[in-house]
Design a protein around this motif. Structure first.
Motif, PDB file in Angstrom:
ATOM      1  N   MET A   1       0.844  -1.201   0.000  1.00 15.82           N
ATOM      2  CA  MET A   1       0.000   0.000   0.000  1.00 15.82           C
ATOM      3  C   MET A   1       0.880   1.252   0.000  1.00 15.82           C
ATOM      4  N   LYS A   2       0.518   2.180  -0.857  1.00 13.28           N
ATOM      5  CA  LYS A   2       1.222   3.455  -0.918  1.00 13.28           C
ATOM      6  C   LYS A   2       0.238   4.563  -0.573  1.00 13.28           C
ATOM      7  N   ILE A   3       0.646   5.465   0.338  1.00 13.10           N
ATOM      8  CA  ILE A   3      -0.228   6.551   0.772  1.00 13.10           C
ATOM      9  C   ILE A   3       0.432   7.876   0.388  1.00 13.10           C
ATOM     10  N   ILE A   4      -0.293   8.697  -0.350  1.00  6.64           N
ATOM     11  CA  ILE A   4       0.249   9.954  -0.865  1.00  6.64           C
ATOM     12  C   ILE A   4      -0.576  11.119  -0.344  1.00  6.64           C
ATOM     13  N   ASP A   5       0.107  12.135   0.138  1.00  8.39           N
ATOM     14  CA  ASP A   5      -0.541  13.380   0.552  1.00  8.39           C
ATOM     15  C   ASP A   5      -0.631  14.285  -0.677  1.00  8.39           C
ATOM     16  N   ILE A   6      -1.846  14.539  -1.155  1.00 13.32           N
ATOM     17  CA  ILE A   6      -2.003  15.363  -2.358  1.00 13.32           C
ATOM     18  C   ILE A   6      -2.642  16.716  -2.032  1.00 13.32           C
ATOM     19  N   THR A   7      -2.608  17.114  -0.773  1.00 12.30           N
ATOM     20  CA  THR A   7      -3.249  18.363  -0.348  1.00 12.30           C
ATOM     21  C   THR A   7      -2.729  19.560  -1.137  1.00 12.30           C
ATOM     22  N   ASP A   8      -1.417  19.648  -1.298  1.00 14.63           N
ATOM     23  CA  ASP A   8      -0.828  20.842  -1.910  1.00 14.63           C
ATOM     24  C   ASP A   8      -1.001  20.910  -3.419  1.00 14.63           C
ATOM     25  N   ARG A   9      -1.458  19.833  -4.024  1.00 15.45           N
ATOM     26  CA  ARG A   9      -1.632  19.859  -5.477  1.00 15.45           C
ATOM     27  C   ARG A   9      -2.657  20.915  -5.900  1.00 15.45           C
ATOM     28  N   PHE A  10      -3.623  21.156  -5.044  1.00 23.34           N
ATOM     29  CA  PHE A  10      -4.659  22.124  -5.377  1.00 23.34           C
ATOM     30  C   PHE A  10      -4.111  23.554  -5.382  1.00 23.34           C
ATOM     31  N   ALA A  11      -3.028  23.777  -4.639  1.00 21.20           N
ATOM     32  CA  ALA A  11      -2.478  25.132  -4.518  1.00 21.20           C
ATOM     33  C   ALA A  11      -1.880  25.624  -5.826  1.00 21.20           C
ATOM     34  N   HIS A  12      -1.426  24.717  -6.667  1.00 21.81           N
ATOM     35  CA  HIS A  12      -0.708  25.098  -7.878  1.00 21.81           C
ATOM     36  C   HIS A  12      -1.592  25.062  -9.124  1.00 21.81           C
ATOM     37  N   SER A  13      -2.857  24.773  -8.916  1.00 15.45           N
ATOM     38  CA  SER A  13      -3.785  24.705 -10.043  1.00 15.45           C
ATOM     39  C   SER A  13      -4.283  26.103 -10.427  1.00 15.45           C
ATOM     40  N   GLN A  14      -4.566  26.286 -11.705  1.00 15.24           N
ATOM     41  CA  GLN A  14      -5.145  27.541 -12.181  1.00 15.24           C
ATOM     42  C   GLN A  14      -6.671  27.530 -12.090  1.00 15.24           C
ATOM     43  N   SER A  15      -7.212  26.371 -11.753  1.00 13.93           N
ATOM     44  CA  SER A  15      -8.662  26.236 -11.660  1.00 13.93           C
ATOM     45  C   SER A  15      -9.194  26.964 -10.430  1.00 13.93           C
ATOM     46  N   PHE A  16     -10.233  27.757 -10.617  1.00 17.43           N
ATOM     47  CA  PHE A  16     -10.816  28.486  -9.489  1.00 17.43           C
ATOM     48  C   PHE A  16     -11.368  27.524  -8.445  1.00 17.43           C
ATOM     49  N   SER A  17     -12.001  26.439  -8.891  1.00 15.98           N
ATOM     50  CA  SER A  17     -12.555  25.469  -7.940  1.00 15.98           C
ATOM     51  C   SER A  17     -11.444  24.802  -7.137  1.00 15.98           C
ATOM     52  N   GLN A  19      -8.568  26.230  -6.391  1.00 19.76           N
ATOM     53  CA  GLN A  19      -8.100  27.256  -5.459  1.00 19.76           C
ATOM     54  C   GLN A  19      -9.031  27.362  -4.251  1.00 19.76           C
ATOM     55  N   ILE A  20     -10.328  27.251  -4.509  1.00 17.27           N
ATOM     56  CA  ILE A  20     -11.292  27.260  -3.403  1.00 17.27           C
ATOM     57  C   ILE A  20     -11.071  26.045  -2.515  1.00 17.27           C
ATOM     58  N   ASP A  23      -7.997  26.533  -0.335  1.00 16.76           N
ATOM     59  CA  ASP A  23      -8.271  27.473   0.742  1.00 16.76           C
ATOM     60  C   ASP A  23      -9.067  26.806   1.865  1.00 16.76           C
ATOM     61  N   MET A  24     -10.055  26.010   1.501  1.00 17.18           N
ATOM     62  CA  MET A  24     -10.858  25.317   2.500  1.00 17.18           C
ATOM     63  C   MET A  24     -10.023  24.303   3.274  1.00 17.18           C
ATOM     64  N   LEU A  25      -9.152  23.595   2.573  1.00 20.82           N
ATOM     65  CA  LEU A  25      -8.318  22.603   3.238  1.00 20.82           C
ATOM     66  C   LEU A  25      -7.393  23.252   4.260  1.00 20.82           C
ATOM     67  N   ILE A  26      -6.797  24.381   3.894  1.00 22.54           N
ATOM     68  CA  ILE A  26      -5.859  25.054   4.785  1.00 22.54           C
ATOM     69  C   ILE A  26      -6.587  25.675   5.975  1.00 22.54           C
ATOM     70  N   THR A  27      -7.657  26.424   5.700  1.00 21.33           N
ATOM     71  CA  THR A  27      -8.348  27.111   6.795  1.00 21.33           C
ATOM     72  C   THR A  27      -9.036  26.124   7.733  1.00 21.33           C
ATOM     73  N   GLN A  28      -9.522  25.004   7.197  1.00 18.12           N
ATOM     74  CA  GLN A  28     -10.202  24.008   8.024  1.00 18.12           C
ATOM     75  C   GLN A  28      -9.259  22.934   8.549  1.00 18.12           C
ATOM     76  N   ARG A  29      -7.992  23.032   8.210  1.00 16.11           N
ATOM     77  CA  ARG A  29      -6.963  22.065   8.625  1.00 16.11           C
ATOM     78  C   ARG A  29      -7.396  20.639   8.302  1.00 16.11           C
ATOM     79  N   LYS A  30      -7.532  20.410   6.988  1.00 10.97           N
ATOM     80  CA  LYS A  30      -7.843  19.079   6.485  1.00 10.97           C
ATOM     81  C   LYS A  30      -6.781  18.661   5.475  1.00 10.97           C
ATOM     82  N   VAL A  31      -6.645  17.361   5.272  1.00 11.43           N
ATOM     83  CA  VAL A  31      -5.670  16.835   4.320  1.00 11.43           C
ATOM     84  C   VAL A  31      -6.371  15.895   3.342  1.00 11.43           C
TER      85      VAL A  31
END
Length: 379
Positions: A1-17, A19-20, A23-31
């Motif tokens: 089993m391989k477990i990958i943290d992909i939380t930061d992938r959303f930060a580098h996207s140009q997609s508005f959704s 980016q939203i 922002d929700m992941l960071i402010t709500q402290r979710k991964v």
């Protein structure tokens, strides 16, 4: 089993959704985790396990993607250890948690404030502090109150010899030290395991505290940058720095943005001086707005999750303050309930250092919220 943290992938996207989402992941402290290379048994077991966490899940034939709150992450790891029983899976999860955990190093303490928020008790040895001014001046009363704080489970005792309430009168560094040093020495002797903090903005007071090894934390309402000697003094120590934002001298057009700008610059200044980021905690400065007890204070309560992006501990310092009088006409001795309500909101949104007068009730608040946050049902 391989477990990958992909939380930061959303930060580098140009997609508005995306980016939203970030922002929700960071402010709500979710991964966001992705479980890959699962065999049939692991896939079925993980699906069943994750379903109990009431969280969005995406599944294919050989991988699962899921969002998990950081507050429940250690509980999740424990369940994985029970159900999956592979050291590799739990090791990967522990490593991912370490990337998101909020640690504070102060004195000889290295504390995870996601799992164990700090109960930070106030002891003002002053005649003019807004709530307890004059209450703790006589040595025997101070000793009795300290004993009560320790018995009820305080983690840190912060001594203050100089009030910074609106319209305060400044005293000399000599007088401030005269007020606090006897209590510090007595607490060290009688309760050596209790971490001590001092609330001071004076370099001379800080220098004495550093020279004599008195404290684990210094709390500065000026953010440590008003006098360059402070950073030179504190850099080679292991003292934790509680740095506060204050807007008593200015009014803002965009409160949240200006506060974020302040902490970005302040953290840069502190770390550039050689102070490790893990030694720094933030205080939004509620009660230090240009208009005392004005509506800017409520905006600061509401926007506390906007500082989760810094991945530093954030202080809740609203105990018995004037909003209880402004909104409800309450005298200071009757403001405990409204304090606890406001603290609960801020704790749920990322505040994890609770600077309080009422230890017992705050401990109950934290235990109740933590129990609810981990209230997942398993047979």
């Amino acid at each position: 089993m391989k477990i990958i943290d992909i939380t930061d992938r959303f930060a580098h996207s140009q997609s508005f959704s995306d980016q939203i989402t970030h922002d929700m992941l960071i402010t709500q402290r979710k991964v966001v985790l992705k479980f890959e290379d699962l065999n049939e048994i692991e896939l079925s077991t993980m699906q069943t396990l994750l379903a109990a966490f009431d969280t969005p899940i995406q599944t294919t034939e050989n991988w699962i993607q899921v969002v998990l709150p950081l507050a429940a992450f250690q509980f999740f790891i424990a369940k994985v250890e029970q159900k999956i029983t592979t050291d590799s899976a739990t090791q990967q999860l522990h490593e991912i948690y370490e990337q998101h955990a909020v640690y504070w190093n102060y004195g000889n303490t290295h504390r995870d404030l996601i799992q164990s928020p700090l109960i930070y008790g106030i002891l003002n040895i002053t005649p003019d502090s807004f709530y307890d001014g004059g209450a703790y001046v006589k040595p025997q009363i101070i000793k009795s109150h300290v004993a009560h704080m320790v018995a009820t489970g305080v983690d840190v005792i912060e001594l203050g010899g100089q009030t910074t309430r609106p319209g305060y009168t400044e005293i000399s560094a000599k007088e401030e030290l005269k007020r606090i040093l006897p209590a510090i020495d007595w607490i060290h002797k009688n309760y050596p395991k209790i971490s001590l903090a001092v609330d001071t903005y004076k370099y001379e007071v800080m220098a004495d505290l550093v020279k004599n090894g008195h404290v684990a934390i210094i709390n500065d309402v000026h953010g440590f940058t008003d006098d360059p000697r402070k950073l030179t003094l504190l850099a080679p120590t292991n003292i934790g720095l509680l740095t506060m934002h204050s807007s008593r001298e200015v009014e803002y057009d965009n409160l949240t943005q200006e506060m974020q700008n302040f902490f970005t610059q302040n953290l840069s200044q502190l770390t550039a001086a050689g102070i490790g980021r893990e030694r720094i905690a933030l205080d939004p400065g509620i009660g230090y707005a240009k208009v005392a007890d004005g509506y800017q204070d409520y905006a600061m309560m509401r926007n506390i999750d906007q500082f989760n992006q810094f991945n530093r501990p954030t202080m809740i310092a609203i105990s018995r303050k004037g909003f209880g009088a402004k909104l409800f006409g309450l005298k200071k001795e009757n403001r405990l309930a409204v304090t606890l309500i406001a603290e609960t909101y801020m704790y749920l949104h990322g505040g994890n250092i609770l600077r309080v007068h009422d230890i017992t009730e705050t401990k109950q608040l934290v235990k109740m919220i933590n129990t609810i946050n981990n209230g997942y049902w398993f047979k």
